[in-house]
Design a protein around this motif. Structure first.
Motif, mmCIF file in Angstrom:
data_model
loop_
_atom_site.group_PDB
_atom_site.id
_atom_site.type_symbol
_atom_site.label_atom_id
_atom_site.label_comp_id
_atom_site.label_asym_id
_atom_site.label_seq_id
_atom_site.Cartn_x
_atom_site.Cartn_y
_atom_site.Cartn_z
ATOM 1 N N ASP A 27 -14.151 3.374 -8.611
ATOM 2 C CA ASP A 27 -13.748 2.021 -8.205
ATOM 3 C C ASP A 27 -12.699 2.089 -7.104
ATOM 4 N N VAL A 28 -11.876 3.139 -7.148
ATOM 5 C CA VAL A 28 -10.783 3.303 -6.179
ATOM 6 C C VAL A 28 -10.681 4.784 -5.819
ATOM 7 N N VAL A 29 -10.514 5.054 -4.512
ATOM 8 C CA VAL A 29 -10.186 6.414 -4.065
ATOM 9 C C VAL A 29 -8.804 6.358 -3.417
ATOM 10 N N LEU A 30 -7.941 7.272 -3.840
ATOM 11 C CA LEU A 30 -6.582 7.387 -3.295
ATOM 12 C C LEU A 30 -6.486 8.717 -2.560
ATOM 13 N N SER A 31 -5.789 8.745 -1.450
ATOM 14 C CA SER A 31 -5.492 10.033 -0.821
ATOM 15 C C SER A 31 -4.066 10.037 -0.288
ATOM 16 N N ASP A 32 -3.254 10.892 -0.899
ATOM 17 C CA ASP A 32 -1.882 11.110 -0.410
ATOM 18 C C ASP A 32 -1.823 12.501 0.227
ATOM 19 N N MET A 33 -3.005 13.009 0.640
ATOM 20 C CA MET A 33 -3.052 14.376 1.186
ATOM 21 C C MET A 33 -2.206 14.470 2.448
ATOM 22 N N ALA A 34 -1.523 15.614 2.571
ATOM 23 C CA ALA A 34 -0.702 15.871 3.752
ATOM 24 C C ALA A 34 -0.949 17.303 4.181
ATOM 25 N N PRO A 35 -1.027 17.527 5.500
ATOM 26 C CA PRO A 35 -1.226 18.901 5.978
ATOM 27 C C PRO A 35 0.087 19.673 5.924
ATOM 28 N N ARG A 36 -0.008 20.987 5.990
ATOM 29 C CA ARG A 36 1.203 21.789 6.217
ATOM 30 C C ARG A 36 1.687 21.441 7.611
ATOM 31 N N THR A 37 2.933 21.002 7.734
ATOM 32 C CA THR A 37 3.369 20.534 9.053
ATOM 33 C C THR A 37 3.791 21.712 9.932
ATOM 34 N N THR A 38 3.581 21.526 11.266
ATOM 35 C CA THR A 38 3.890 22.581 12.230
ATOM 36 C C THR A 38 5.153 22.261 13.014
ATOM 37 N N GLY A 39 5.579 20.993 12.951
ATOM 38 C CA GLY A 39 6.713 20.555 13.767
ATOM 39 C C GLY A 39 6.256 19.994 15.103
ATOM 40 N N VAL A 40 4.967 20.132 15.396
ATOM 41 C CA VAL A 40 4.437 19.540 16.639
ATOM 42 C C VAL A 40 3.770 18.224 16.233
ATOM 43 N N PRO A 41 4.423 17.079 16.550
ATOM 44 C CA PRO A 41 3.943 15.801 16.013
ATOM 45 C C PRO A 41 2.472 15.515 16.293
#
Ligand SMILES: C[S@@+](CC[C@H](N)C(=O)[O-])C[C@H]1O[C@@H](n2cnc3c(N)ncnc32)[C@H](O)[C@@H]1O
Length: 212
Positions: free
Chosen positions: A118-132
């Motif tokens: 009924d609902v899909v949630l995604s709080d996925m975040a990549p490993r950040t590189t510091g390059v926006p």
């Protein structure tokens, strides 16, 4: 009502742990991360999660969104979490976590013989590189993967809430969402720090059939 499962507080990226009032509130209320209040604030505003619903939570670790979703849907509902990281224990009987990369896992295997979500949630975040720009591009890839999985796994009329880092690709991503959902809004809950580049795209009323 406090949750009955994990009690320790972990930030998604421990090096950047923010010990503000939401951090302490999460600790007091037994949620695994302060992120729970982002979902709670969006849910209160948009009324996404109800008793008996089936919810897919992508990027679940350390688990505060899953805790909140499990509480909102109740024992008649079901929550499936997916994360690269090994699941922690202490889940309620109507929640499960699968350790997997969303890019590798075939959509149909997430249905596990059950009805569409009924609902899909995604709080996925990549490993950040510091390059926006690079971080935003990677975050958009995760958001597009969440959208592709939703195209197969979400029931018509269902909702998709996705975190994305704001970058040049956001308008195009929003347009793609609009091909799949009757209504698309951008959400920036109070619990999301104003200096954070994250924002949440919410699609409600999934359209029937293939997207235009
Ligand atoms: C900000 S944290 C999620 C926090 C969680 N919503 C909570 O409330 O506790 C982002 C998560 O996305 C997961 N993630 C990133 N890329 C992923 C991928 N390709 N497949 C599955 N999970 C992924 C990370 O392992 C990380 O645990």
């Amino acid at each position: 009502m406090p949750p009955t499962h994990p009690v320790s507080v972990f930030a998604c990226q421990p090096m950047k742990k923010i010990q503000d009032s939401y951090f302490h509130k999460a600790k007091r209320e037994g949620f695994a991360a302060r992120s729970v209040y982002k979902l709670e604030q969006i849910d209160r505003k948009r009324k996404l999660l109800r008793r008996g619903m089936r919810v897919l939570d992508l990027g679940t670790s350390p688990g505060s969104w899953l805790q909140y979703a499990a509480r909102q849907v109740g024992a008649q509902g079901h929550v499936l979490g997916v994360d690269l990281q090994e699941p922690r224990g202490g889940l309620p009987a109507h929640a499960r976590i699968l350790q997997a990369d969303v890019f590798d896992i075939p959509a149909h295997s997430l249905l596990q013989g059950g009805a569409p979500f009924d609902v899909v949630l995604s709080d996925m975040a990549p490993r950040t590189t510091g390059v926006p720009s690079a971080d935003a591009a990677r975050s958009e890839e995760l958001a597009r993967r969440a959208l592709a999985l939703s195209a197969e796994l979400l029931r018509p009329g269902g909702s998709l809430l996705v975190k994305v880092f704001q970058g040049g690709g956001l308008p195009a991503l929003r347009k793609t969402f609009a091909a799949h959902f009757a209504k698309v809004t951008l959400e920036k809950p109070k619990a999301s720090r104003s200096e954070s580049v994250e924002i949440f795209l919410l699609g409600t009323g999934k359209k029937e059939g293939p997207a235009a």
